[in-house]
Design a protein around this motif. Structure first.
Motif, mmCIF file in Angstrom:
data_model
loop_
_atom_site.group_PDB
_atom_site.id
_atom_site.type_symbol
_atom_site.label_atom_id
_atom_site.label_comp_id
_atom_site.label_asym_id
_atom_site.label_seq_id
_atom_site.Cartn_x
_atom_site.Cartn_y
_atom_site.Cartn_z
ATOM 1 N N TYR A 273 30.229 13.784 -44.916
ATOM 2 C CA TYR A 273 29.978 13.463 -46.322
ATOM 3 C C TYR A 273 29.723 11.969 -46.483
ATOM 4 C CZ TYR A 273 30.382 12.639 -51.253
ATOM 5 O OH TYR A 273 30.121 12.215 -52.539
ATOM 6 N N LEU A 274 30.495 11.129 -45.795
ATOM 7 C CA LEU A 274 30.289 9.688 -45.898
ATOM 8 C C LEU A 274 28.903 9.310 -45.388
ATOM 9 C CD1 LEU A 274 31.277 6.864 -46.546
ATOM 10 C CD2 LEU A 274 32.335 6.784 -44.267
ATOM 11 N N ALA A 275 28.483 9.894 -44.269
ATOM 12 C CA ALA A 275 27.153 9.595 -43.740
ATOM 13 C C ALA A 275 26.073 10.024 -44.724
ATOM 14 C CB ALA A 275 26.961 10.290 -42.393
ATOM 15 N N TRP A 276 26.263 11.202 -45.328
ATOM 16 C CA TRP A 276 25.293 11.689 -46.334
ATOM 17 C C TRP A 276 25.251 10.748 -47.533
ATOM 18 C CZ3 TRP A 276 25.914 12.980 -51.429
ATOM 19 C CH2 TRP A 276 24.836 13.634 -52.048
ATOM 20 N N LEU B 66 22.080 3.936 -49.490
ATOM 21 C CA LEU B 66 21.513 2.811 -48.746
ATOM 22 C C LEU B 66 20.212 3.136 -48.020
ATOM 23 C CD1 LEU B 66 24.828 1.454 -47.157
ATOM 24 C CD2 LEU B 66 23.594 0.504 -49.127
ATOM 25 N N GLY B 67 19.880 4.421 -47.931
ATOM 26 C CA GLY B 67 18.661 4.801 -47.231
ATOM 27 C C GLY B 67 18.682 4.354 -45.785
ATOM 28 N N PRO B 68 17.609 3.731 -45.292
ATOM 29 C CA PRO B 68 17.540 3.355 -43.872
ATOM 30 C C PRO B 68 18.508 2.241 -43.485
ATOM 31 C CG PRO B 68 15.655 2.482 -45.082
ATOM 32 C CD PRO B 68 16.370 3.399 -46.023
ATOM 33 N N PHE C 175 19.280 16.691 -42.945
ATOM 34 C CA PHE C 175 19.236 15.782 -44.085
ATOM 35 C C PHE C 175 18.491 14.480 -43.782
ATOM 36 C CE2 PHE C 175 22.710 18.617 -45.071
ATOM 37 C CZ PHE C 175 22.519 18.872 -46.418
ATOM 38 N N GLY C 176 17.912 14.397 -42.605
ATOM 39 C CA GLY C 176 17.132 13.218 -42.264
ATOM 40 C C GLY C 176 17.953 11.950 -42.149
ATOM 41 N N ALA D 175 27.122 17.837 -35.702
ATOM 42 C CA ALA D 175 26.679 16.497 -36.089
ATOM 43 C C ALA D 175 25.159 16.382 -35.986
ATOM 44 C CB ALA D 175 27.357 15.452 -35.207
ATOM 45 N N LEU D 176 24.595 16.880 -34.901
ATOM 46 C CA LEU D 176 23.143 16.822 -34.713
ATOM 47 C C LEU D 176 22.424 17.655 -35.758
ATOM 48 C CD1 LEU D 176 23.021 17.099 -30.818
ATOM 49 C CD2 LEU D 176 22.452 15.081 -32.181
#
Length: 283
Positions: free
Chosen positions: A42-45, A51-53, A80-81, A73-74
């Motif tokens: 969730y934090l990564a999403w 922040l995008g890239p 979600f890119g 994870a992969l």
């Protein structure tokens, strides 16, 4: 098993979600320590959303990292890119980690954060973040000491987001891990002061995979030498005592080198190997 969560007050969760987004916007760029579990996913999403890239999810691959977590994870990153990389960590090269004292997690996280800090410095990222949440406060987590030493931030915790919050927000976001049972590294299945070895880790992973293949969702195989102690969700325990299922479990685990297979009547609980130790919470 469906993970039970308490109802979350809508106004409160939106306030905490907004606090998370505000905290992420305050960071010029961010590396997220991303295991594929619900918190770090969730934090990564959310970091990618804000922040995008300028947000990069990094997964640490090592002997203690389960293959099913790696696959999840992969999968999430691809779906979600999310900008995502996998790095290799070498905690097994550390004698203090292999010795498996109650501070084992400190040595693991020290290895992880030293590698992530190097990446951040080399590539100009402003911060490294972990997936700790507000429910983790007061728990025995020696890895938090390593996080403090490396200046790792905990945006979920800072925003006051609880596990229930994160599961609900992950569900809304469409993250398939939203109801995944909590899980720790494979080394957490080995009793303290029993050496962590690659052979034990492979036995544990293969044993849990075999039990999960029989339809069990919440599985821990605690490694006590030639004895495997199974912790299962209480609602799943009766199935394990069905003669046909019990025979299948016994056959599978004996084939992996265990002589004795037991089912823990207390069922699955986090930190069961901490029982009997006097441990102080690490905030």
């Amino acid at each position: 098993m469906t993970v039970a969560t308490a109802p979350v007050e809508r106004t409160d969760i939106r306030r905490r979600e907004a606090a998370l987004y505000e905290r992420l916007r305050s960071l010029p760029s961010l590396i997220v320590a991303y295991s594929g579990g619900v918190d770090s996913a969730y934090l990564a999403w959310a970091a990618h959303h804000v922040l995008g890239p300028r947000a990069l999810a990094i997964t640490a691959d090592s002997e203690s990292y389960p293959e099913r977590h790696r696959a999840m994870a992969l999968s999430i990153a691809a779906r979600f890119g999310l900008p995502h990389e996998v790095i290799r960590t070498h905690e097994m090269d550390r004698p203090a980690y292999r010795a498996n004292g109650p501070d084992r997690c400190y040595h693991c996280k020290h290895e992880l954060y030293s590698v992530l800090a190097d990446v951040a410095r080399a590539r100009g990222f402003a911060a490294v973040a972990d997936g700790n949440n507000a429910d983790d406060r007061g728990d025995y987590r020696p890895g938090r000491k390593a996080a403090r030493e490396f200046g790792v931030v905990s945006p979920l915790d800072e925003a006051g987001l609880t596990k229930a919050d994160i599961r609900e927000l992950s569900h809304e976001a469409g993250l398939e891990c939203w109801d995944e049972p909590a899980s720790a590294c494979l080394s957490s299945r080995i009793p303290y002061f029993s050496e962590v070895t690659d052979t034990k880790l492979r036995q544990i992973e293969q044993a849990e995979t075999a039990v999960r293949a029989l339809g069990f969702r919440v599985v821990r195989v605690r490694h006590h030498g030639d004895l495997a102690r199974l912790e299962l969700a209480r609602e799943e325990m009766p199935r394990a005592l069905d003669p046909e299922i019990a025979d299948a479990i016994t056959s599978a685990l004996r084939g992996l080198g265990f002589r004795f297979i037991t089912v823990d009547l207390k069922g699955y609980r986090t930190g069961s190997l901490n029982e009997g130790l006097t441990l102080k919470p690490v905030s």
